[in-house]
Design a protein around this motif. Sequence first.
Motif, PDB file in Angstrom:
ATOM      1  N   GLU A  47       0.817  -1.205   0.000  1.00 51.43           N
ATOM      2  CA  GLU A  47       0.000   0.000   0.000  1.00 51.43           C
ATOM      3  C   GLU A  47       0.858   1.266   0.000  1.00 51.43           C
ATOM      4  O   GLU A  47       0.501   2.275  -0.627  1.00 51.43           O
ATOM      5  N   GLN A  48       1.987   1.212   0.670  1.00 50.56           N
ATOM      6  CA  GLN A  48       2.915   2.354   0.650  1.00 50.56           C
ATOM      7  C   GLN A  48       3.460   2.591  -0.756  1.00 50.56           C
ATOM      8  O   GLN A  48       3.580   3.733  -1.213  1.00 50.56           O
ATOM      9  N   LEU A  49       3.770   1.499  -1.445  1.00 51.55           N
ATOM     10  CA  LEU A  49       4.211   1.615  -2.839  1.00 51.55           C
ATOM     11  C   LEU A  49       3.090   2.184  -3.702  1.00 51.55           C
ATOM     12  O   LEU A  49       3.340   2.985  -4.615  1.00 51.55           O
ATOM     13  N   GLY A  50       1.864   1.793  -3.402  1.00 48.83           N
ATOM     14  CA  GLY A  50       0.720   2.323  -4.143  1.00 48.83           C
ATOM     15  C   GLY A  50       0.584   3.825  -3.980  1.00 48.83           C
ATOM     16  O   GLY A  50       0.257   4.543  -4.934  1.00 48.83           O
ATOM     17  N   GLN A  51       0.840   4.316  -2.779  1.00 49.42           N
ATOM     18  CA  GLN A  51       0.791   5.757  -2.539  1.00 49.42           C
ATOM     19  C   GLN A  51       1.863   6.475  -3.347  1.00 49.42           C
ATOM     20  O   GLN A  51       1.633   7.562  -3.903  1.00 49.42           O
ATOM     21  N   ALA A  52       3.049   5.862  -3.435  1.00 44.75           N
ATOM     22  CA  ALA A  52       4.128   6.450  -4.236  1.00 44.75           C
ATOM     23  C   ALA A  52       3.744   6.476  -5.716  1.00 44.75           C
ATOM     24  O   ALA A  52       4.044   7.441  -6.432  1.00 44.75           O
ATOM     25  N   ILE A  53       3.066   5.421  -6.180  1.00 41.16           N
ATOM     26  CA  ILE A  53       2.616   5.364  -7.571  1.00 41.16           C
ATOM     27  C   ILE A  53       1.627   6.488  -7.858  1.00 41.16           C
ATOM     28  O   ILE A  53       1.711   7.177  -8.881  1.00 41.16           O
ATOM     29  N   LYS A  58       0.595  11.640 -10.692  1.00 35.84           N
ATOM     30  CA  LYS A  58       0.172  13.044 -10.723  1.00 35.84           C
ATOM     31  C   LYS A  58       1.306  13.935 -11.216  1.00 35.84           C
ATOM     32  O   LYS A  58       1.088  14.865 -11.999  1.00 35.84           O
ATOM     33  N   GLU A  59       2.522  13.646 -10.757  1.00 39.04           N
ATOM     34  CA  GLU A  59       3.677  14.447 -11.138  1.00 39.04           C
ATOM     35  C   GLU A  59       3.950  14.344 -12.640  1.00 39.04           C
ATOM     36  O   GLU A  59       4.224  15.355 -13.306  1.00 39.04           O
ATOM     37  N   ALA A  77       0.596  11.517 -25.808  1.00 43.21           N
ATOM     38  CA  ALA A  77      -0.519  10.562 -25.751  1.00 43.21           C
ATOM     39  C   ALA A  77      -0.068   9.220 -25.185  1.00 43.21           C
ATOM     40  O   ALA A  77      -0.792   8.577 -24.406  1.00 43.21           O
ATOM     41  N   THR A  78       1.139   8.778 -25.577  1.00 39.02           N
ATOM     42  CA  THR A  78       1.667   7.510 -25.068  1.00 39.02           C
ATOM     43  C   THR A  78       1.939   7.605 -23.573  1.00 39.02           C
ATOM     44  O   THR A  78       1.625   6.685 -22.806  1.00 39.02           O
ATOM     45  N   ILE A  79       2.501   8.724 -23.158  1.00 39.49           N
ATOM     46  CA  ILE A  79       2.811   8.911 -21.734  1.00 39.49           C
ATOM     47  C   ILE A  79       1.538   8.923 -20.897  1.00 39.49           C
ATOM     48  O   ILE A  79       1.448   8.245 -19.869  1.00 39.49           O
ATOM     49  N   VAL A  80       0.557   9.683 -21.352  1.00 36.58           N
ATOM     50  CA  VAL A  80      -0.705   9.778 -20.600  1.00 36.58           C
ATOM     51  C   VAL A  80      -1.387   8.415 -20.527  1.00 36.58           C
ATOM     52  O   VAL A  80      -1.907   8.016 -19.480  1.00 36.58           O
ATOM     53  N   GLU A  81      -1.387   7.674 -21.654  1.00 29.17           N
ATOM     54  CA  GLU A  81      -1.992   6.337 -21.670  1.00 29.17           C
ATOM     55  C   GLU A  81      -1.295   5.420 -20.677  1.00 29.17           C
ATOM     56  O   GLU A  81      -1.942   4.691 -19.917  1.00 29.17           O
ATOM     57  N   GLU A  87      -2.037   3.458 -13.205  1.00 34.08           N
ATOM     58  CA  GLU A  87      -2.925   3.729 -12.075  1.00 34.08           C
ATOM     59  C   GLU A  87      -4.009   2.658 -11.963  1.00 34.08           C
ATOM     60  O   GLU A  87      -4.377   2.253 -10.859  1.00 34.08           O
ATOM     61  N   LYS A  88      -4.504   2.183 -13.098  1.00 33.11           N
ATOM     62  CA  LYS A  88      -5.486   1.102 -13.065  1.00 33.11           C
ATOM     63  C   LYS A  88      -4.873  -0.170 -12.468  1.00 33.11           C
ATOM     64  O   LYS A  88      -5.540  -0.901 -11.721  1.00 33.11           O
TER      65      LYS A  88
END
Length: 206
Positions: A47-53, A58-59, A77-81, A87-88
């Motif tokens: 879960e801590q790793l998830g928070q870092a993700i 966002k960054e 577009a590739t980066i955003v995808e 995140e999923k």
Amino acid sequence: MTKSLCTHEFDEVCRLLDRLSHDAGEMTIKVFDGLLRHSRASLEEAEQLGQAIDSMAKEVTVMVLAAKEDSKVLPAATIVEMVNEMEKIKYSLDKIIVNIRSKADEGILFSDKAMSELKDFFMAAQDGLNTVHDLILTRNPVLISHVIEKAETYEEIGRKYADEHQERLIKGICLPKSSLIYLLILDGLKDILRFLKAIAFSFKEE
């Protein structure tokens, strides 16, 4: 040694994407350890790793929106995808953690066969994340095909595992509660491989 293609104003973006894939891989390992050993410590570390993700995602999004349009490295577009799919993956792992905790809290046991099947999927997810790590650095078409083909193979394997599990449930070999949690964890892992496939396609379409 693999040479990075990340240069110019996207250096930092690529570095963060690399960390995203690495941390997602580490989170997957911790989640599996939590399942294997009923380790609450491993689940908390996951879960801590998830928070870092979440923070890195966002960054990266902010940095991409501020980047110059004439970047020659990775298309926005590739980066955003990739960020969206990562995140999923993180959210799928979060849901798997919830089910592992339920399994531990209720003292539910899985058969050796069920554990072997889940391990198979965890290892496939880990392999996919490792390949994405290399893909960020090289954009190698062979790696793109590897991720896509493996995800499609495991889509079929996942259906087979689910069907076989339903048969064991009908025959009374599996208990309904353990069956539900097994299928929820399996579904989460199938989703992760589907998201990895989407990442690979985003590189393929550059």
